[in-house]
Write a protein that holds these residues in place. Structure first.
Motif, PDB file in Angstrom:
ATOM      1  N   HIS A 108       0.699  -1.264   0.100  1.00 54.73           N
ATOM      2  CA  HIS A 108       0.228  -0.060   0.059  1.00 54.73           C
ATOM      3  C   HIS A 108       0.795   1.317  -0.058  1.00 54.73           C
ATOM      4  CE1 HIS A 108      -3.556   2.183   0.234  1.00 54.73           C
ATOM      5  NE2 HIS A 108      -3.691   2.331   1.436  1.00 54.73           N
ATOM      6  N   GLY A 109       0.857   2.078  -1.122  1.00 50.85           N
ATOM      7  CA  GLY A 109       1.314   3.543  -0.958  1.00 50.85           C
ATOM      8  C   GLY A 109       2.810   3.362  -1.659  1.00 50.85           C
ATOM      9  N   ARG A 110       3.409   2.250  -1.997  1.00 53.04           N
ATOM     10  CA  ARG A 110       4.841   2.471  -2.514  1.00 53.04           C
ATOM     11  C   ARG A 110       4.879   2.248  -3.841  1.00 53.04           C
ATOM     12  NH1 ARG A 110       5.046   4.631   2.311  1.00 53.04           N
ATOM     13  NH2 ARG A 110       4.144   3.197   3.903  1.00 53.04           N
ATOM     14  N   ALA A 111       3.969   2.154  -4.711  1.00 54.37           N
ATOM     15  CA  ALA A 111       4.022   1.701  -5.979  1.00 54.37           C
ATOM     16  C   ALA A 111       5.005   2.569  -6.912  1.00 54.37           C
ATOM     17  CB  ALA A 111       2.636   1.813  -6.702  1.00 54.37           C
ATOM     18  N   LEU A 112       5.176   3.848  -6.445  1.00 51.36           N
ATOM     19  CA  LEU A 112       6.096   4.641  -7.284  1.00 51.36           C
ATOM     20  C   LEU A 112       7.536   4.270  -6.645  1.00 51.36           C
ATOM     21  CD1 LEU A 112       4.008   7.891  -7.049  1.00 51.36           C
ATOM     22  CD2 LEU A 112       4.747   6.693  -9.142  1.00 51.36           C
ATOM     23  N   ALA A 113       7.726   4.101  -5.401  1.00 53.98           N
ATOM     24  CA  ALA A 113       9.092   3.531  -5.305  1.00 53.98           C
ATOM     25  C   ALA A 113       9.620   2.200  -5.671  1.00 53.98           C
ATOM     26  CB  ALA A 113       9.124   3.414  -3.667  1.00 53.98           C
ATOM     27  N   PHE A 114       8.764   1.314  -6.080  1.00 54.30           N
ATOM     28  CA  PHE A 114       8.916  -0.047  -6.651  1.00 54.30           C
ATOM     29  C   PHE A 114       9.167   0.198  -8.024  1.00 54.30           C
ATOM     30  CE2 PHE A 114       6.968  -2.086  -3.176  1.00 54.30           C
ATOM     31  CZ  PHE A 114       7.668  -3.259  -2.895  1.00 54.30           C
ATOM     32  N   ALA A 115       8.399   1.354  -8.582  1.00 58.13           N
ATOM     33  CA  ALA A 115       8.541   1.707 -10.104  1.00 58.13           C
ATOM     34  C   ALA A 115       9.847   2.459 -10.334  1.00 58.13           C
ATOM     35  CB  ALA A 115       7.383   2.370 -10.620  1.00 58.13           C
ATOM     36  N   SER A 116      10.429   3.149  -9.409  1.00 55.28           N
ATOM     37  CA  SER A 116      11.710   3.824  -9.413  1.00 55.28           C
ATOM     38  C   SER A 116      12.780   2.989  -9.798  1.00 55.28           C
ATOM     39  CB  SER A 116      11.865   4.902  -8.436  1.00 55.28           C
ATOM     40  OG  SER A 116      10.766   5.622  -8.174  1.00 55.28           O
ATOM     41  N   GLY A 117      12.912   1.798  -9.020  1.00 55.21           N
ATOM     42  CA  GLY A 117      13.782   0.884  -9.069  1.00 55.21           C
ATOM     43  C   GLY A 117      13.702   0.264 -10.262  1.00 55.21           C
ATOM     44  N   VAL A 118      12.589  -0.284 -10.955  1.00 50.89           N
ATOM     45  CA  VAL A 118      12.368  -0.674 -12.394  1.00 50.89           C
ATOM     46  C   VAL A 118      13.201   0.070 -13.351  1.00 50.89           C
ATOM     47  CG1 VAL A 118      10.950  -1.852 -13.852  1.00 50.89           C
ATOM     48  CG2 VAL A 118      10.623  -2.411 -11.586  1.00 50.89           C
ATOM     49  N   LYS A 119      12.533   1.462 -13.303  1.00 50.35           N
ATOM     50  CA  LYS A 119      12.841   2.518 -14.213  1.00 50.35           C
ATOM     51  C   LYS A 119      14.460   2.709 -14.320  1.00 50.35           C
ATOM     52  CE  LYS A 119      11.984   5.395 -17.486  1.00 50.35           C
ATOM     53  NZ  LYS A 119      11.362   4.864 -18.750  1.00 50.35           N
ATOM     54  N   MET A 120      14.626   2.712 -13.019  1.00 54.90           N
ATOM     55  CA  MET A 120      16.217   3.254 -13.065  1.00 54.90           C
ATOM     56  C   MET A 120      17.102   2.061 -13.693  1.00 54.90           C
ATOM     57  SD  MET A 120      18.415   5.454 -11.640  1.00 54.90           S
ATOM     58  CE  MET A 120      19.961   5.492 -10.746  1.00 54.90           C
ATOM     59  N   SER A 121      16.911   0.863 -13.620  1.00 56.95           N
ATOM     60  CA  SER A 121      17.592  -0.300 -14.073  1.00 56.95           C
ATOM     61  C   SER A 121      17.449  -0.556 -15.552  1.00 56.95           C
ATOM     62  CB  SER A 121      17.737  -1.527 -13.162  1.00 56.95           C
ATOM     63  OG  SER A 121      16.298  -1.758 -12.978  1.00 56.95           O
ATOM     64  N   ARG A 122      16.112  -0.231 -15.868  1.00 55.51           N
ATOM     65  CA  ARG A 122      15.792  -0.425 -17.425  1.00 55.51           C
ATOM     66  C   ARG A 122      14.982   0.813 -17.794  1.00 55.51           C
ATOM     67  NH1 ARG A 122      15.196  -5.862 -19.441  1.00 55.51           N
ATOM     68  NH2 ARG A 122      14.852  -4.895 -21.403  1.00 55.51           N
ATOM     69  N   PRO A 123      15.808   2.160 -18.093  1.00 53.07           N
ATOM     70  CA  PRO A 123      15.044   3.074 -18.677  1.00 53.07           C
ATOM     71  C   PRO A 123      14.281   3.080 -19.866  1.00 53.07           C
ATOM     72  CG  PRO A 123      17.353   3.600 -17.969  1.00 53.07           C
ATOM     73  CD  PRO A 123      17.307   1.908 -17.921  1.00 53.07           C
ATOM     74  N   GLU A 124      14.604   1.997 -20.518  1.00 53.08           N
ATOM     75  CA  GLU A 124      14.091   1.909 -22.019  1.00 53.08           C
ATOM     76  C   GLU A 124      12.528   1.413 -21.703  1.00 53.08           C
ATOM     77  OE1 GLU A 124      16.146   0.141 -20.737  1.00 53.08           O
ATOM     78  OE2 GLU A 124      15.867  -2.235 -21.663  1.00 53.08           O
ATOM     79  N   LEU A 125      12.205   1.033 -20.690  1.00 50.72           N
ATOM     80  CA  LEU A 125      10.819   0.437 -20.302  1.00 50.72           C
ATOM     81  C   LEU A 125       9.692   1.630 -20.013  1.00 50.72           C
ATOM     82  CD1 LEU A 125      11.738  -2.650 -18.300  1.00 50.72           C
ATOM     83  CD2 LEU A 125      11.158  -2.525 -20.624  1.00 50.72           C
ATOM     84  N   ASN A 126       8.360   1.527 -20.433  1.00 52.74           N
ATOM     85  CA  ASN A 126       7.528   2.089 -20.084  1.00 52.74           C
ATOM     86  C   ASN A 126       6.744   1.825 -18.848  1.00 52.74           C
ATOM     87  OD1 ASN A 126       7.301   4.016 -22.500  1.00 52.74           O
ATOM     88  ND2 ASN A 126       6.936   2.008 -23.540  1.00 52.74           N
ATOM     89  N   LEU A 127       6.855   2.833 -17.833  1.00 52.26           N
ATOM     90  CA  LEU A 127       6.348   2.397 -16.468  1.00 52.26           C
ATOM     91  C   LEU A 127       4.930   3.145 -16.031  1.00 52.26           C
ATOM     92  CD1 LEU A 127       7.790   0.776 -14.052  1.00 52.26           C
ATOM     93  CD2 LEU A 127       9.018   1.210 -16.045  1.00 52.26           C
ATOM     94  N   ILE A 128       3.814   2.402 -16.114  1.00 44.10           N
ATOM     95  CA  ILE A 128       2.607   2.995 -15.942  1.00 44.10           C
ATOM     96  C   ILE A 128       2.184   2.580 -14.427  1.00 44.10           C
ATOM     97  CG2 ILE A 128       0.421   3.094 -16.372  1.00 44.10           C
ATOM     98  CD1 ILE A 128       1.279   2.355 -19.509  1.00 44.10           C
ATOM     99  N   ILE A 129       1.695   3.482 -13.706  1.00 43.18           N
ATOM    100  CA  ILE A 129       1.519   3.142 -12.211  1.00 43.18           C
ATOM    101  C   ILE A 129      -0.027   3.511 -11.919  1.00 43.18           C
ATOM    102  CG2 ILE A 129       2.132   3.499  -9.843  1.00 43.18           C
ATOM    103  CD1 ILE A 129       4.806   4.439 -12.486  1.00 43.18           C
ATOM    104  N   PRO A 130      -0.933   2.801 -11.968  1.00 39.85           N
ATOM    105  CA  PRO A 130      -2.158   3.209 -11.574  1.00 39.85           C
ATOM    106  C   PRO A 130      -2.454   3.018 -10.015  1.00 39.85           C
ATOM    107  CG  PRO A 130      -2.260   0.905 -12.599  1.00 39.85           C
ATOM    108  CD  PRO A 130      -0.851   1.302 -12.253  1.00 39.85           C
TER     109      PRO A 130
END
Lengths: 378, 270
Positions: B68-90
């Motif tokens: 709960h509440g942490r989706a953007l923090a997880f997404a930041s880790g994914v994006k940092m290591s694979r910047p070419e991916l599109n991250l969508i956070i509903p």
């Protein structure tokens, strides 16, 4: 060949171990006494093309490393008591979703803000039971910089082997003390790499289906196998389920994958144990003091030995029971109210022969502290 | 690719109540992805906890249903290591802005290229209709039987002051706007926020006597206006829809790769 020798802090030895093990991404938040790890990695990771992130808090740090691990990175965070408390929910998520990651806790005095610049070993039980729900977890510690280096490498290897978070529980004395470290040559220590799926594209990929040997291959986010990861109980496809059979199977798997491999995971170091009538059991900085007592008394002919715990969790009960069978007295030396003492008592046939030598005032336990207890019990 | 190809149809019917606005958001979002022609392998959807967060289970992307509440923090880790991916956070309004408020403002401040979609139904639906930070003053909820004394905040104002480089608002009544805004948000290089006002007839609507979902959507039509239209002159209380912020600022992962080049040049200094 010229050896790679340095004279550094324990926190730096941990960084060296992590880089040796192939750390790709670190996310952290400053906190005493672990900050040197974060600072040093902010220099070193960009130099090797790795990723360094300073997050808004320890919760975000733990979440970010989990996200990055899912793309195939080897990941780590470092903190101390208050930050470790904040990480517990996401740590539980990593247990449930079986994400390899390494969490360093350089222990300081607690509870709360406590004694930030002083030593403690008060987080031993938190490392085991800080997160809610039944689970098992691997926690390791060390008493000198050579061991800090090697257990850090081990932590990454175990995280990949068992798809689990691994906690490195060092203490303030180890983190800040300076001593010699000889950095092993490349390939001196075997590195375990992530097991990736060999299932080809278009074939039904089951991300949580263990192989015969119990290991579960992973598929990186961004690859051809799209799958779901959730902290809810889930089936072998990673989709939520509350089917009692699936829940029962998963919780057993999470606990068994570590507890059933305790013989492989658990490590202790022995000093003069074979004929010892008095055995000290210790770990981390306290084990340095305990070792000093043992060596001193041995030189005078006393049959005394030391069992130094490297693995704290899963607790190496079988080793303790075996090694302490003939001991008359067992003294657990630690800097808390007896968190390991209780574990030792449960695995010894006669718990009444187990005693505690401890210190909880933020000062490193002294030879005199141990001597006082020895005088009383012997 | 038809929209159906983006969903995991074996997980339907979904868990949302009849009349819930979240399905409309899902539909609009998938249309946007389809129109952009993105491949399923290059999308990672990260969600937190709540009704809205169940979206990630229904779509055939790389999906990460977190805490709960942490989706953007997880997404930041994914994006940092694979910047070419599109991250969508509903996210829901409580998920994004109560428990997740800190991660929201800091992801915005970093200007990391994530697309945050906030489905704002002004209530905690999953737990049974408690008031959220977006409920506003004088609202009935299952934890506000005497009506709320809290005030809400404006997501667009918050996004702006936190540093988001793209922020837009629409509603589930304006389905075409959902698609066009989400397309722009995904294409935007930097942190983008899309607020979609969504109806919860089961709790918010019922407790506040706003009628069924059609009537609630009718209110979205009646109580909003496009940015720049002169309806606002007639009625100051109308909520504005459209793009509030769209500007260029160095993006976090781009800046990081520049820093790596500098650091690699200084390899032997320490």
């Amino acid at each position: 060949m010229k050896k790679n020798i340095s004279f550094i802090q324990g926190n730096e030895a941990c960084v060296q171990g992590a880089l040796y093990a192939g750390l790709d991404l670190f996310a952290g938040y400053p906190i005493t006494p672990s900050t040197e790890i974060t600072e040093l990695l902010s220099i070193r990771l960009p130099q090797k093309g790795g990723y360094f992130m300073q997050m808004e808090d320890e919760i975000a740090s733990m979440c970010a490393i989990i996200g990055a691990s899912l793309t195939g990175c080897k990941v780590m965070t470092a903190t101390s008591g208050p930050g470790f408390s904040l990480m517990q929910e996401a740590l539980g998520y990593a247990v449930m979703t079986e994400i390899p990651c390494v969490i360093v806790n350089i222990q300081r005095g607690g509870p709360s803000t406590g004694n930030p610049t002083h030593v403690s070993q008060g987080d031993v039980n938190q490392a085991r039971w800080g997160i809610h729900g039944d689970h098992s977890i691997i926690t390791m510690t060390a008493s000198n910089h050579q061991d800090v280096f090697s257990v850090t490498v081990d932590a990454f290897n175990l995280a990949e082997t068992y798809r689990t978070p691994v906690i490195l529980l060092f203490d303030e004395v180890i983190g800040h003390m300076r001593e010699k470290l000889i950095i092993p040559e490349k390939d001196d220590i075997e590195l375990i790499q992530r097991l990736k799926t060999t299932v080809s594209e278009g074939v039904d990929f089951r991300p949580y289906l263990p192989r015969d040997d119990g290991r579960i291959p992973m598929a990186d986010f961004g690859g051809t196998h799209r799958h779901n990861v959730t902290g809810l109980f889930h089936d072998m496809w990673g989709f939520p389920s509350n089917n009692p059979k699936i829940v029962d199977g998963l919780i057993h798997h999470l606990v068994d994958k570590i507890n059933n491999n305790i013989n492989i995971i658990a490590k202790v170091k022995e000093f003069h144990i074979d004929d010892a009538r008095t055995i000290l059991i210790s770990y981390g900085a306290s084990a340095r003091t305990a070792r000093h007592v043992v060596e001193n008394r041995r030189s005078r002919g006393e049959r005394i030995g030391l069992l130094e715990l490297i693995t704290l969790w899963p607790f190496p009960s079988h080793i303790i029971r075996e090694k302490c069978r003939n001991a008359r007295f067992i003294i657990v030396v630690e800097m808390n109210f007896g968190q390991i003492l209780k574990e030792v008592k449960t695995c010894i046939d006669k718990p009444e022969k187990v005693f505690l030598a401890n210190r909880v005032d933020g000062v490193l336990i002294t030879v005199q502290d141990i001597r006082t207890i020895l005088r009383i019990v012997q | 690719m038809p929209v159906q190809d983006y969903i995991r149809d074996r997980f339907f019917p979904h868990i949302w109540c009849p009349g819930c606005g979240h399905g409309i958001v899902l539909n609009g979002m998938l249309k946007a992805i389809e129109e952009l022609g993105l491949s399923k392998n290059e999308i990672v959807m990260v969600s937190g906890i709540g009704c809205s967060s169940r979206i990630s289970g229904y779509v055939d992307f790389h999906t990460l249903h977190t805490i709960h509440g942490r989706a953007l923090a997880f997404a930041s880790g994914v994006k940092m290591s694979r910047p070419e991916l599109n991250l969508i956070i509903p996210m829901g309004d409580g998920d994004a802005l109560a428990i997740g408020g800190n991660h929201f403002i800091h992801a915005a401040r970093r200007n990391i290229d994530l697309t945050a979609i906030i489905m704002n139904n002004r209530i905690y639906g999953m737990t049974g209709g408690q008031f959220s930070p977006l409920s506003g003053h004088g609202i009935k909820a299952s934890t506000a039987p005497y009506s709320t004394i809290d005030h809400d905040f404006d997501i667009m104002e918050l996004a702006k002051s936190a540093g988001a480089t793209f922020a837009a608002r629409t509603t589930t009544f304006h389905i075409k706007e959902i698609t066009s805004i989400i397309k722009k948000a995904i294409l935007h290089e930097g942190f983008s926020v899309v607020e979609i006002m969504s109806q919860c007839p089961t709790y918010f609507g019922k407790q506040n006597k706003l009628g069924n979902s059609f009537e609630m959507m009718e209110l979205f039509k009646k109580n909003t206006r496009k940015i720049g239209s002169n309806k606002k002159l007639e009625n100051k209380n109308l909520i504005e829809r459209g793009i509030f912020i769209q500007k260029e600022l160095p993006e976090y992962t781009n800046e990081y790769s520049k820093m790596v080049k500098i650091a690699m040049g200084k390899k032997n200094e320490r």
